[in-house]
Design a protein around this motif. Structure first.
Motif, PDB file in Angstrom:
ATOM      1  N   MET A   1       0.846  -1.168   0.000  1.00 11.70           N
ATOM      2  CA  MET A   1       0.000   0.000   0.000  1.00 11.70           C
ATOM      3  C   MET A   1       0.896   1.237   0.000  1.00 11.70           C
ATOM      4  O   MET A   1       1.830   1.316   0.787  1.00 11.70           O
ATOM      5  N   ASP A   2       0.580   2.175  -0.865  1.00 16.43           N
ATOM      6  CA  ASP A   2       1.410   3.377  -0.925  1.00 16.43           C
ATOM      7  C   ASP A   2       1.070   4.344   0.216  1.00 16.43           C
ATOM      8  O   ASP A   2       0.039   4.226   0.871  1.00 16.43           O
ATOM      9  N   HIS A   3       1.955   5.282   0.433  1.00 15.70           N
ATOM     10  CA  HIS A   3       1.832   6.208   1.558  1.00 15.70           C
ATOM     11  C   HIS A   3       0.537   7.025   1.493  1.00 15.70           C
ATOM     12  O   HIS A   3      -0.134   7.216   2.509  1.00 15.70           O
ATOM     13  N   LYS A   5      -2.336   6.328   0.094  1.00 15.29           N
ATOM     14  CA  LYS A   5      -3.513   5.505   0.396  1.00 15.29           C
ATOM     15  C   LYS A   5      -3.569   5.181   1.893  1.00 15.29           C
ATOM     16  O   LYS A   5      -4.637   5.212   2.507  1.00 15.29           O
ATOM     17  N   LEU A   6      -2.426   4.897   2.474  1.00 12.53           N
ATOM     18  CA  LEU A   6      -2.366   4.617   3.907  1.00 12.53           C
ATOM     19  C   LEU A   6      -2.780   5.847   4.708  1.00 12.53           C
ATOM     20  O   LEU A   6      -3.544   5.749   5.672  1.00 12.53           O
ATOM     21  N   GLN A   7      -2.304   7.006   4.300  1.00 15.00           N
ATOM     22  CA  GLN A   7      -2.659   8.248   4.979  1.00 15.00           C
ATOM     23  C   GLN A   7      -4.159   8.527   4.854  1.00 15.00           C
ATOM     24  O   GLN A   7      -4.804   8.921   5.832  1.00 15.00           O
ATOM     25  N   THR A   9      -6.520   6.352   4.490  1.00 12.95           N
ATOM     26  CA  THR A   9      -7.195   5.374   5.342  1.00 12.95           C
ATOM     27  C   THR A   9      -7.149   5.813   6.796  1.00 12.95           C
ATOM     28  O   THR A   9      -8.169   5.799   7.495  1.00 12.95           O
ATOM     29  N   ALA A  10      -5.994   6.223   7.256  1.00 11.43           N
ATOM     30  CA  ALA A  10      -5.838   6.665   8.643  1.00 11.43           C
ATOM     31  C   ALA A  10      -6.702   7.889   8.929  1.00 11.43           C
ATOM     32  O   ALA A  10      -7.328   7.984   9.992  1.00 11.43           O
ATOM     33  N   LEU A  45     -11.330   0.129   5.903  1.00 11.53           N
ATOM     34  CA  LEU A  45     -10.146  -0.689   5.613  1.00 11.53           C
ATOM     35  C   LEU A  45     -10.348  -1.512   4.346  1.00 11.53           C
ATOM     36  O   LEU A  45      -9.457  -1.585   3.492  1.00 11.53           O
ATOM     37  N   HIS A  48     -10.290   0.592   1.179  1.00  8.69           N
ATOM     38  CA  HIS A  48      -8.947   1.060   0.844  1.00  8.69           C
ATOM     39  C   HIS A  48      -7.980  -0.089   0.543  1.00  8.69           C
ATOM     40  O   HIS A  48      -6.784   0.129   0.377  1.00  8.69           O
ATOM     41  N   VAL A  50      -6.989  -2.653   2.438  1.00  9.71           N
ATOM     42  CA  VAL A  50      -6.082  -3.046   3.508  1.00  9.71           C
ATOM     43  C   VAL A  50      -6.311  -4.528   3.833  1.00  9.71           C
ATOM     44  O   VAL A  50      -7.432  -4.941   4.124  1.00  9.71           O
TER      45      VAL A  50
END
Length: 72
Positions: A1-3, A5-7, A9-10, A45, A48, A50
């Motif tokens: 997962m790229d940064h 997309k992770l950001q 999601t968070a 999650l 996105h 996850v």
């Protein structure tokens, strides 16, 4: 997962718990409310992409309860 997309999601998950805190400050002692929040987090999650959404969802809840319950 790229940064990015992770950001995203968070941030979406943070929004779920921030809304819960605004709407019901004692959400962390309400089992039905916690169950609904877990459902919302799992949906984010999954949307996105996850992996291990259930395990991560449980860890997120544990952290959120600790973070928000400590304020009361």
């Amino acid at each position: 997962m790229d940064h990015a997309k992770l950001q995203a999601t968070a941030m979406a998950i943070g929004g779920i718990y921030a809304t819960a805190q605004r709407e019901q400050a004692l959400w962390f002692i309400m089992d039905a409310y916690k169950k609904e929040l877990k459902r919302q987090v799992r949906k984010v999650l999954t949307e996105h992409g996850v992996a291990e959404a259930k395990a991560i969802r449980d860890a997120v809840e544990e952290f959120a309860v600790h973070a928000y319950a400590g304020k009361h």
